[in-house]
Design an enzyme around this catalytic site. Structure first.
Site, short mmCIF file in Angstrom:
data_model
loop_
_atom_site.label_atom_id
_atom_site.label_comp_id
_atom_site.label_asym_id
_atom_site.label_seq_id
_atom_site.Cartn_x
_atom_site.Cartn_y
_atom_site.Cartn_z
N LYS A 49 0.79 -1.23 0.00
CA LYS A 49 0.00 0.00 0.00
C LYS A 49 0.83 1.29 0.00
O LYS A 49 0.39 2.32 0.51
CB LYS A 49 -0.99 0.03 1.18
CG LYS A 49 -1.80 -1.23 1.39
CD LYS A 49 -2.23 -1.94 0.15
CE LYS A 49 -3.32 -1.26 -0.65
NZ LYS A 49 -3.63 -2.06 -1.87
N HIS A 110 6.70 -7.35 -2.54
CA HIS A 110 6.57 -6.68 -1.23
C HIS A 110 7.54 -7.32 -0.23
O HIS A 110 7.49 -7.01 0.96
CB HIS A 110 5.15 -6.83 -0.69
CG HIS A 110 4.12 -6.04 -1.43
ND1 HIS A 110 4.33 -4.74 -1.86
CD2 HIS A 110 2.86 -6.35 -1.83
CE1 HIS A 110 3.25 -4.31 -2.49
NE2 HIS A 110 2.35 -5.26 -2.48
N SER A 140 -4.42 2.79 4.57
CA SER A 140 -4.65 2.17 3.25
C SER A 140 -4.68 0.65 3.39
O SER A 140 -5.53 -0.03 2.79
CB SER A 140 -3.54 2.61 2.29
OG SER A 140 -3.73 2.05 1.02
#
Ligand code: PPS
Length: 297
Positions: A49, A110, A140
């Site tokens: 995010k 990620h 988020s």
């Protein structure tokens, strides 16, 4: 054997080398670790995010001279596979998709620095890391976890803040993640970007990415890329707004993937008390580094 496309429902987190990952991401992690990129491949890395999709779309447009049609050739996860992704997002695992593509490839991860397959560093692959201030990332991520039905249940907001501070969310601690890449950025020639800088002056940041990629595009093309990658335009672009993921996985009636795209939105969610507790904890965790995050303009 075909990739397992079973859609998990509210997966639990499983530790992989000490980092919590949703169980379906953890399942075949050896194949991820063994992935060996080509030196011409490019990695876009981030904590979840943080603006990953935004950077991916800018990179793809830069590599296609700002040609919007070329960049609508496929969804963003087919153009830039998600390295550690299981098959339910794209019919094939990230590694399987990558193996079907010829270098130079662009891929997203990620993973924290220490879990990135070592071949990226051995082959000196270019890497763009994008970081976003902790409070906006927290908000988020909370909304994303509500709509991502395949991932862990976020639980109530108060408890979620605690989980974020303790690093008990998918991909682990935000604090360790940003510090890990920050400390390695010079040695590994990582382009370290901030979401807030992108919001403040997208043209400056697009030019920075262009130079890092050793490209030289005209001013008109750069202007077009900036325009095509505004929040409003990306929100309406079906190749990047994740409406290509079925509603059984991403239920965007709960929250849109392209939700608000703002700096300082956290003020609408954290109470003064929650914010003060978060700040106190942040100071402890981040005091040994001086990463210039901005939580507002
Ligand atoms: S993911 O799922 O981790 O890859 O998500 P990621 O792309 O990293 O982050 C999603 C957040 O980035 C916002 N976003 C943008 N903001 C501004 N401009 C543009 N063009 C843009 N594209 C994506 C997106 O809206 C998510 O943030 P929030 O705060 O939830 O709106």
């Amino acid at each position: 054997m075909p990739d397992d496309q079973t859609v998990p429902h509210r997966a639990l987190l499983v530790p992989v080398k000490g980092i919590p990952l949703p169980a379906h991401f953890a399942k075949d992690f050896d194949a991820v670790s063994a992935f060996c990129p080509h030196p011409s491949d490019l990695l876009v890395a981030s904590y979840p995010k943080s603006g990953t999709t935004w950077i991916q779309e800018i990179v793809d447009l830069l590599l296609h001279n700002g040609d919007a049609e070329s960049c609508r050739r496929a969804s963003i996860i087919k153009r830039n596979p998600f390295l550690e992704a299981p098959a339910h997002l794209c019919q094939r695992t990230g590694v399987a998709l990558l193996k079907e593509m010829d270098p130079p490839r662009v891929m997203k991860t990620h993973l924290p620095f220490q879990l990135v397959p070592v071949g990226f560093w051995e082959n000196k692959c270019k890497t763009i890391y994008v970081a976003r201030n902790a409070k906006d990332t927290l908000v988020s991520y909370y909304y994303f976890q509500q709509m991502n039905l395949s991932g862990p249940e976020p639980g109530p907001w108060e408890g979620y803040i605690q989980k974020f501070m303790r690093g008990q969310l998918g991909w682990g601690s935000w604090y360790d993640h940003v510090k890990g890449y920050w400390e390695e950025r010079e040695k590994r020639n990582i382009l370290f970007l901030f979401y807030e800088d992108m919001k403040e002056n997208p043209r400056r940041e697009v030019e920075q990415i262009m130079k890092y990629l050793d490209l030289s595009l005209s001013d008109d093309v750069i202007s077009r890329i900036v325009e095509l990658t505004t929040f409003e335009n990306m929100k309406e672009n079906p190749m990047v707004n994740y409406t290509f993921i079925p509603k059984t996985v991403f239920d965007q009636s709960i929250s849109r993937f392209m939700r608000k795209g703002d700096v300082g939105d956290w003020k609408n969610y954290l109470t003064a008390e929650q914010s003060a507790e978060f700040d106190e904890d942040y100071e402890k965790k981040m005091k040994q580094v001086n990463i210039p995050f901005r939580t507002q303009f």
